[in-house]
Design a protein around this motif. Structure first.
Motif, mmCIF file in Angstrom:
data_model
loop_
_atom_site.group_PDB
_atom_site.id
_atom_site.type_symbol
_atom_site.label_atom_id
_atom_site.label_comp_id
_atom_site.label_asym_id
_atom_site.label_seq_id
_atom_site.Cartn_x
_atom_site.Cartn_y
_atom_site.Cartn_z
ATOM 1 N N LEU A 62 -0.273 30.438 31.809
ATOM 2 C CA LEU A 62 -0.585 30.410 30.380
ATOM 3 C C LEU A 62 0.020 31.588 29.625
ATOM 4 N N ASN A 63 -0.069 32.765 30.210
ATOM 5 C CA ASN A 63 0.275 33.985 29.491
ATOM 6 C C ASN A 63 1.494 34.709 30.031
ATOM 7 N N GLU A 77 -3.722 32.015 34.858
ATOM 8 C CA GLU A 77 -3.427 33.008 33.805
ATOM 9 C C GLU A 77 -1.931 33.260 33.680
#
Length: 84
Positions: free
Chosen positions: A81-82, A78
């Motif tokens: 990606l973010n 995560e």
């Protein structure tokens, strides 16, 4: 929250940390951070390093093994990606 249980089960953690005293610390978080530190070239404590070797996450020289890379990807997917 990252799901690393497919790489390292709860039973794996229980066996690997048996007889150690990390003062109630989250064992899963310890190995996730430990593998990240090793990947970045940092040192970990002796006991945690031996646990990661036993769990086949790193080799004797501290380099990540396949299982360690899988754990790293699962733990920080995560974030990659973010950004958080």
């Amino acid at each position: 929250m990252a799901d690393t249980t497919k790489v390292v089960s709860e039973q794996d953690l229980i066996v690997a940390f048996a007889g150690t005293d990390f003062g109630g610390a989250d064992h899963r978080k310890l190995i996730e951070i430990g593998v990240l530190k090793k990947a970045a070239g940092y040192c970990c404590g002796h006991t945690l390093t031996r646990i990661m070797i036993y769990m086949d996450l790193i080799n004797e020289k501290g380099a990540l093994k396949r299982r360690g890379r899988e754990l790293l990807r699962a733990a920080y997917h995560e974030l990659m990606l973010n950004g958080g």
